[in-house]
Enzyme design. Sequence first.
Site: not given
Length: 484
Positions: A67, A215, A464
């Site tokens: 991202d 997170y 990812e």
Amino acid sequence: MMTTRIGPMAASIDYADALSKSILFFEGQRSGKIPSTQRITWRKDSGLQDGSDIGMDLVGGYYDAGDNVKFSFPMAFTVATLAWSVIEFGQLMGSEQQNALEAIRWGTDYLLKATSVPNVVVGVVGDPNADHNCWERPEDMDTARTTYVVNKTSPGSEVSAEIAAALAASSIAFHGSDANYSKLLLDRAKQVFDFADQFQGSYNSSISQGACPFYCDFSGYVDELLWGAAWLLKATNDVYYWNYLQRNLKHLETRDIDGNPFEGAGINEFGWDSKTAGINVLISQRVMKDPNSANPFVLNADEFVCSILPDSPTVKSVSYSPGGLIFKDGGSNLQHATALSFLLIVYARYMTDAKKVVRCGDFVAQPDKLIEVAKGQTDYILGKNPLGMSYMVGYGQKFPQKIHHRGSTIPSIVAHPKFLGCHGGDLYFKSQKPDINQLTGAVIGGPAKDDSFENSRFNVPQSEPTTYMNSPFVGVLAYFKASV
């Protein structure tokens, strides 16, 4: 699904090539003004106005994964483990040591900016919810670059102490090559640690919309406070930090943010969220040689080792796939394989120096047993697995071609100068064609528990990459480059 069982790759493992590529990867994650020395040339300038919403210069740093958000919490863990890799294994890296130091400095330069205002720490830059709804190049991003900060009234001890750890560790890494920069990093580390400790609280509450669920800190912030103190102790040898560690070790959380028992906060965890095993391994070097000391840091580190080794009869903190890969619950599994392998190698070296073994019930582990397990994980990641698949992009003959990473999938602005907005990259994301740009060196989430792998951008846990999967792997690869 790629589920066909084939033998491991016949080609031998080239640890030096993998090391070079693992460091090169970080250039693909850079935010800010790209220098002329950039080797991943499809990446260009991005985020040049970051911080302008609060009157700060926050240009630079790293995007954490596929991202375009800058999360200080995992970024600081990335920098700390990169620095630890250089501290332990820099002398084994050869010419790559300078590249590793440059990767660290790209992070620390940003962390210095993020802590430039006393009693204020930048936790996140970029609206993560808006960003994750788009598929666009970082060079084009037009979502809000919101800055989320913690301060005295809205504290964030985990992100602040993690940054303190990163700066302190990096000060050691730079001590021999740039004494002035090393001192700057150490002075700031002390300042930020004091803020984290004096104004305690979780950034989950202070900047919840910026931190969670991306997170969110599940294991509490005491482990980050001790992690910061451990690195400041190593950097300064100041008895204050030793006393802090001894006094607070018993306060490490075993419950989650809702007060429920949390397995991930145990002494066998090491990653961007929980630092406990890393703390015990790091501090063990200081006390391991004392034959009269049943030191809790060493005892805890021994228990961590026993929970990993396949031959140990004690309770395991990991499982193993049929092909031999370490597994823990959750996504991005290779973060565990790389981080735990790093700790095993580091601890094995400390054991060798102290002429120590680890006793797991009736099983006695010599240092070479720890190295053997770490080597098995490393070789699996690099292609010695049932699929013969390297899980490092650009390494070996067979590696993932469709990773979950915006910049990799969309043509660079050199090839396609026209602006591509929020959904301008959707057709590339959905394409069945290989990635247009190769993110060389990226370690991705990896295979499933049965060793199968779905080569698909839609499978985020498997496809990812993240900075914190690569950072400890740098040290692992440096060790095997020099020892095999």
